[in-house]
Design a protein around this motif. Structure first.
Motif, PDB file in Angstrom:
ATOM      1  N   ASN A  91      -4.809  16.834  34.138  1.00  0.00           N
ATOM      2  CA  ASN A  91      -4.299  16.278  35.397  1.00  0.00           C
ATOM      3  C   ASN A  91      -5.354  16.372  36.492  1.00  0.00           C
ATOM      4  OD1 ASN A  91      -1.555  17.997  34.252  1.00  0.00           O
ATOM      5  ND2 ASN A  91      -1.455  15.789  34.507  1.00  0.00           N
ATOM      6  N   PHE A  92      -5.551  15.284  37.197  1.00  0.00           N
ATOM      7  CA  PHE A  92      -6.565  15.198  38.237  1.00  0.00           C
ATOM      8  C   PHE A  92      -6.379  16.319  39.262  1.00  0.00           C
ATOM      9  CE2 PHE A  92      -8.178  13.748  42.319  1.00  0.00           C
ATOM     10  CZ  PHE A  92      -9.413  13.218  41.987  1.00  0.00           C
ATOM     11  N   GLY A  93      -7.454  17.075  39.503  1.00  0.00           N
ATOM     12  CA  GLY A  93      -7.432  18.108  40.512  1.00  0.00           C
ATOM     13  C   GLY A  93      -6.812  19.421  40.089  1.00  0.00           C
ATOM     14  N   GLN A  94      -6.335  19.516  38.851  1.00  0.00           N
ATOM     15  CA  GLN A  94      -5.670  20.741  38.424  1.00  0.00           C
ATOM     16  C   GLN A  94      -6.536  21.624  37.515  1.00  0.00           C
ATOM     17  OE1 GLN A  94      -1.618  20.329  37.056  1.00  0.00           O
ATOM     18  NE2 GLN A  94      -1.171  18.717  38.545  1.00  0.00           N
ATOM     19  N   GLY A  95      -7.729  21.144  37.168  1.00  0.00           N
ATOM     20  CA  GLY A  95      -8.640  21.966  36.388  1.00  0.00           C
ATOM     21  C   GLY A  95      -8.160  22.283  34.990  1.00  0.00           C
ATOM     22  N   ASN A  96      -7.343  21.420  34.394  1.00  0.00           N
ATOM     23  CA  ASN A  96      -6.825  21.683  33.051  1.00  0.00           C
ATOM     24  C   ASN A  96      -7.342  20.694  32.014  1.00  0.00           C
ATOM     25  OD1 ASN A  96      -5.363  19.520  34.068  1.00  0.00           O
ATOM     26  ND2 ASN A  96      -3.390  20.202  33.264  1.00  0.00           N
ATOM     27  N   ALA A  97      -8.576  20.251  32.197  1.00  0.00           N
ATOM     28  CA  ALA A  97      -9.238  19.474  31.147  1.00  0.00           C
ATOM     29  C   ALA A  97      -9.383  20.345  29.903  1.00  0.00           C
ATOM     30  CB  ALA A  97     -10.608  19.005  31.616  1.00  0.00           C
ATOM     31  N   SER A  98      -9.523  19.708  28.744  1.00  0.00           N
ATOM     32  CA  SER A  98      -9.640  20.479  27.512  1.00  0.00           C
ATOM     33  C   SER A  98     -10.261  19.630  26.417  1.00  0.00           C
ATOM     34  CB  SER A  98      -8.272  21.002  27.058  1.00  0.00           C
ATOM     35  OG  SER A  98      -7.419  19.927  26.716  1.00  0.00           O
ATOM     36  N   VAL A  99     -10.556  20.291  25.295  1.00  0.00           N
ATOM     37  CA  VAL A  99     -11.041  19.615  24.089  1.00  0.00           C
ATOM     38  C   VAL A  99     -10.229  20.140  22.915  1.00  0.00           C
ATOM     39  CG1 VAL A  99     -13.006  19.202  22.554  1.00  0.00           C
ATOM     40  CG2 VAL A  99     -13.371  19.377  25.026  1.00  0.00           C
ATOM     41  N   SER A 100      -9.769  19.237  22.055  1.00  0.00           N
ATOM     42  CA  SER A 100      -9.032  19.612  20.853  1.00  0.00           C
ATOM     43  C   SER A 100      -9.874  19.355  19.606  1.00  0.00           C
ATOM     44  CB  SER A 100      -7.729  18.811  20.734  1.00  0.00           C
ATOM     45  OG  SER A 100      -6.831  19.142  21.763  1.00  0.00           O
ATOM     46  N   TYR A 101      -9.545  20.092  18.540  1.00  0.00           N
ATOM     47  CA  TYR A 101     -10.163  19.898  17.226  1.00  0.00           C
ATOM     48  C   TYR A 101      -9.078  19.562  16.214  1.00  0.00           C
ATOM     49  CZ  TYR A 101     -12.094  21.072  12.628  1.00  0.00           C
ATOM     50  OH  TYR A 101     -12.470  21.025  11.318  1.00  0.00           O
ATOM     51  N   VAL A 102      -9.330  18.518  15.411  1.00  0.00           N
ATOM     52  CA  VAL A 102      -8.437  18.139  14.316  1.00  0.00           C
ATOM     53  C   VAL A 102      -9.289  17.986  13.064  1.00  0.00           C
ATOM     54  CG1 VAL A 102      -6.777  16.436  13.451  1.00  0.00           C
ATOM     55  CG2 VAL A 102      -6.899  16.919  15.909  1.00  0.00           C
ATOM     56  N   SER A 103      -8.959  18.712  12.007  1.00  0.00           N
ATOM     57  CA  SER A 103      -9.716  18.592  10.757  1.00  0.00           C
ATOM     58  C   SER A 103      -9.497  17.211  10.155  1.00  0.00           C
ATOM     59  CB  SER A 103      -9.292  19.674   9.765  1.00  0.00           C
ATOM     60  OG  SER A 103      -7.917  19.561   9.453  1.00  0.00           O
ATOM     61  N   PHE A 104     -10.460  16.765   9.349  1.00  0.00           N
ATOM     62  CA  PHE A 104     -10.360  15.427   8.770  1.00  0.00           C
ATOM     63  C   PHE A 104      -9.112  15.268   7.907  1.00  0.00           C
ATOM     64  CE2 PHE A 104     -15.160  15.001   9.310  1.00  0.00           C
ATOM     65  CZ  PHE A 104     -15.040  14.112  10.364  1.00  0.00           C
ATOM     66  N   ASP A 105      -8.672  16.354   7.264  1.00  0.00           N
ATOM     67  CA  ASP A 105      -7.454  16.258   6.450  1.00  0.00           C
ATOM     68  C   ASP A 105      -6.183  16.401   7.278  1.00  0.00           C
ATOM     69  OD1 ASP A 105      -7.319  18.959   7.038  1.00  0.00           O
ATOM     70  OD2 ASP A 105      -7.679  19.631   4.981  1.00  0.00           O
ATOM     71  N   LEU A 106      -6.336  16.566   8.597  1.00  0.00           N
ATOM     72  CA  LEU A 106      -5.232  16.637   9.561  1.00  0.00           C
ATOM     73  C   LEU A 106      -4.363  17.885   9.394  1.00  0.00           C
ATOM     74  CD1 LEU A 106      -4.039  12.900   9.438  1.00  0.00           C
ATOM     75  CD2 LEU A 106      -5.890  13.911  10.777  1.00  0.00           C
ATOM     76  N   GLN A 107      -4.835  18.840   8.608  1.00  0.00           N
ATOM     77  CA  GLN A 107      -4.049  20.047   8.374  1.00  0.00           C
ATOM     78  C   GLN A 107      -4.283  21.116   9.439  1.00  0.00           C
ATOM     79  OE1 GLN A 107      -1.652  20.088   5.839  1.00  0.00           O
ATOM     80  NE2 GLN A 107      -2.317  17.957   6.004  1.00  0.00           N
ATOM     81  N   THR A 108      -5.399  21.026  10.140  1.00  0.00           N
ATOM     82  CA  THR A 108      -5.724  21.999  11.177  1.00  0.00           C
ATOM     83  C   THR A 108      -5.826  21.303  12.520  1.00  0.00           C
ATOM     84  OG1 THR A 108      -6.951  23.381   9.607  1.00  0.00           O
ATOM     85  CG2 THR A 108      -7.372  23.747  11.952  1.00  0.00           C
ATOM     86  N   VAL A 109      -5.072  21.783  13.490  1.00  0.00           N
ATOM     87  CA  VAL A 109      -5.123  21.258  14.856  1.00  0.00           C
ATOM     88  C   VAL A 109      -5.255  22.445  15.803  1.00  0.00           C
ATOM     89  CG1 VAL A 109      -3.949  19.936  16.647  1.00  0.00           C
ATOM     90  CG2 VAL A 109      -3.655  19.305  14.233  1.00  0.00           C
ATOM     91  N   GLU A 110      -6.320  22.450  16.605  1.00  0.00           N
ATOM     92  CA  GLU A 110      -6.505  23.483  17.617  1.00  0.00           C
ATOM     93  C   GLU A 110      -6.758  22.803  18.957  1.00  0.00           C
ATOM     94  OE1 GLU A 110      -8.964  26.942  17.106  1.00  0.00           O
ATOM     95  OE2 GLU A 110      -8.923  26.724  14.920  1.00  0.00           O
TER      96      GLU A 110
END
Length: 354
Positions: A47-66
């Motif tokens: 959200n703009f101005g709230q400092g809650n940018a992030s990056v996610s990781y998803v494994s190619f087999d879609l079994q791991t999401v962080e």
């Protein structure tokens, strides 16, 4: 059997066993580069101005999401509005638009390497050439004369004192190794050019007129630069339709295909000789040698804020209502069917294969 023959057989067997054992011992195990290799990174504006940018990781087999992996690894927030990510060797450069900073991390472990938080003003995207990183900066989005490219020395991950002045609203940027191509959407206004920058001299060598509000760039293996322009929106009072342009980077000659006045495409992707773009909730596909636009969509009923295609599999980022957690949707473009979807953080946009 005499003793000599028995001894000879024993020696031969010993050599065979030793040889096999040596071969096994000499094999080098594959050492993982980090927890986040062999998967997909997704940048989230937050959200703009709230400092809650992030990056996610998803494994190619879609079994791991962080989700929020920068904070998980570094025990600190990443900043405000993650606009884009670009890779250079083992490093990922995360451009934070509202924070006016770039977080540099090991792309496989996500451990912080450096932070650039001076010399940037409304940074957007980054590309690399000639040992440098080039960052597009809007400056004040309502001022037409303060836009520039900031230059990063990637050996030290520090900003050069020099900047490159460019025309209003530099946005996406790509490199062919010797030249940089910058799409100018226009900041808070509208523009219709692509700037060409010589990476050896850091000088703008030419500008190429394309459609209004160019939003996507793709370089193909034959040296063609594809530019998708969205056209000026209706609220400007002088609406124009989108345009798909192909620029021969050898001589900057250009050919284009026009969309209808009310059609405003974006999210151009190139995969195995096919072009994909997003328009009004649908994804269209066309050959890169086609001379007319497709009339039938491959997929419809979508709500993508970001999109890419790899080996005929489409990955779309759905920001939902821009306040709730977003989704990554995966489609098989052979059957045009949904394969799976995973829940992400707030406002996912950029999708990158790691």
């Amino acid at each position: 059997m005499n003793v000599n023959k028995l001894i000879l057989m024993a020696l031969t067997l010993g050599l065979v066993v030793t040889s096999c054992s040596s071969d096994d011992d000499s094999s080098t195990p594959v050492v993982p580069l980090g927890d986040y290799e062999n998967g997909i990174l997704i940048s989230h504006e937050g959200n703009f101005g709230q400092g809650n940018a992030s990056v996610s990781y998803v494994s190619f087999d879609l079994q791991t999401v962080e989700n929020n992996i920068f904070s998980l690894v570094n025990s600190a927030p990443i900043g405000d509005t993650a606009q884009s990510i670009a890779f250079n060797d083992n490093l990922a450069y995360i451009v934070l638009n509202v924070s006016n900073s770039i977080e540099i991390v090991n792309r496989y472990t996500f451990e912080s390497v450096a932070t650039i938080n001076t010399g940037l003003n409304n940074p957007r995207f980054i590309a690399f050439a000639n040992g440098k990183g080039y960052v597009t900066n809007w400056g004040d989005g309502s001022v037409a004369t303060d836009d520039y490219l900031a230059i990063i020395d990637v050996a030290s991950n520090t900003l050069d004192a020099q900047t490159i002045a460019v025309e209003e609203g530099p946005e996406e940027i790509v490199s062919n190794g010797t030249a940089l191509y910058v799409a100018h959407q226009g900041g808070f206004s509208q523009n219709n050019i692509v700037s060409v920058v010589d990476a050896s001299t850091n000088a703008v060598t030419s500008t190429i007129t394309v459609g209004d509000v160019p939003n996507s760039l793709q370089l193909d293996d034959s040296g063609m630069l594809w530019v998708l322009s969205g056209g000026s929106p209706a609220f400007t009072g002088s609406e124009t339709g989108g345009k798909l342009s192909k620029i021969n980077t050898a001589d900057n000659s250009i050919t284009s295909i026009d969309f209808a006045m009310t059609e405003h495409p974006n999210l151009l992707v190139l995969d195995n000789g096919m072009l994909y773009y997003y328009l009004a909730g649908s994804v269209f596909k066309m050959d890169d040698d086609a001379t007319v636009l497709p009339t039938t969509a491959e997929l419809s009923g979508l709500s993508f804020y970001g999109m890419t295609v790899r080996n005929a599999t489409l990955y779309g980022a759905d920001a939902v209502d821009f306040a709730s957690d977003g989704e990554l949707e995966i489609y098989d473009l052979g059957s045009n069917s949904l394969v799976d979807s995973v829940t992400l953080d707030i406002i996912p946009s950029g999708i990158y294969f790691n």
